[in-house]
Design a protein around this motif. Structure first.
Motif, mmCIF file in Angstrom:
data_model
loop_
_atom_site.group_PDB
_atom_site.id
_atom_site.type_symbol
_atom_site.label_atom_id
_atom_site.label_comp_id
_atom_site.label_asym_id
_atom_site.label_seq_id
_atom_site.Cartn_x
_atom_site.Cartn_y
_atom_site.Cartn_z
ATOM 1 N N UNK A 98 0.805 -1.217 0.000
ATOM 2 C CA UNK A 98 0.000 0.000 0.000
ATOM 3 C C UNK A 98 0.845 1.277 0.000
ATOM 4 N N UNK A 99 2.151 1.155 0.127
ATOM 5 C CA UNK A 99 3.011 2.335 0.207
ATOM 6 C C UNK A 99 2.933 3.187 -1.062
ATOM 7 N N UNK A 100 3.058 2.564 -2.214
ATOM 8 C CA UNK A 100 3.010 3.310 -3.478
ATOM 9 C C UNK A 100 1.628 3.920 -3.707
ATOM 10 N N UNK A 101 0.583 3.206 -3.318
ATOM 11 C CA UNK A 101 -0.775 3.723 -3.485
ATOM 12 C C UNK A 101 -1.004 4.938 -2.594
ATOM 13 N N UNK A 102 -0.533 4.881 -1.370
ATOM 14 C CA UNK A 102 -0.683 6.027 -0.460
ATOM 15 C C UNK A 102 0.095 7.230 -0.970
ATOM 16 N N UNK A 103 1.283 6.986 -1.500
ATOM 17 C CA UNK A 103 2.077 8.074 -2.061
ATOM 18 C C UNK A 103 1.379 8.691 -3.273
ATOM 19 N N UNK A 104 0.848 7.850 -4.131
ATOM 20 C CA UNK A 104 0.115 8.333 -5.302
ATOM 21 C C UNK A 104 -1.124 9.114 -4.887
ATOM 22 N N UNK A 105 -1.845 8.609 -3.900
ATOM 23 C CA UNK A 105 -3.043 9.294 -3.409
ATOM 24 C C UNK A 105 -2.700 10.686 -2.885
#
Length: 165
Positions: A98-105
């Motif tokens: 979920x790290x990349x998704x949170x960064x993208x969000x």
């Protein structure tokens, strides 16, 4: 092609916002022409350059309201983009998927807010100077419409990234 799959919701939302902005502009112009909207200058006692200048703040608010509505709409494209974001995020870092998704969000949300601020501001002076004085109103409206389309695009992708968590 892979980037298109990750940003499909934003592209669809931006195109939808462009169409909605054109339609809203025509509706507001027709309402002003038939005296359904009372045109008053933004500053009390100041005379606007044209009657159309008084419509610009109304259109800016309408464009942004529509952009936020379009960005927060659930549809198949948002679900498809969320699935692609989830898959790409898990492929990038399997230990913390979920790290990349949170960064993208976070990045998409900040970009959407930034462009919303730009949509409420007048366009750069060089853009207004580049067009003829008769078309200055069109430059003001086009600037706000395009910035709101970017707000809808980034907002829809942020919505898909939130859905991917």
């Amino acid at each position: 092609m892979a980037v298109l799959r990750l940003s499909l919701a934003g592209l669809v939302a931006a195109c939808t916002q462009c169409i909605a902005a054109v339609l809203a502009t025509f509706v507001v112009l027709l309402a002003a022409r038939h005296a359904l909207i009372v045109l008053a200058p933004p500053d009390v006692g100041a005379k606007p350059k044209s009657e159309l200048d008084a419509l610009v703040p109304i259109l800016r608010c309408i464009y942004l309201a529509m952009a936020f509505g379009i960005a927060l709409t659930y549809n198949r494209v948002v679900y498809f983009t969320a699935a692609r974001i989830r898959l790409a995020s898990r492929l990038m870092l399997p230990t913390a998927p979920d790290h990349a998704t949170k960064s993208l969000l976070t990045q998409l949300t900040l970009a959407s807010v930034g462009f919303a601020v730009l949509a409420l501001r007048p366009p750069p002076a060089s853009l207004i100077e580049a067009v003829s004085p008769e078309c200055a109103w069109a430059a003001l409206v086009t600037w706000s419409g395009l910035m709101s389309a970017v707000v809808a695009g980034f907002g829809a992708n942020a919505h898909a990234a939130r859905r991917a968590l």
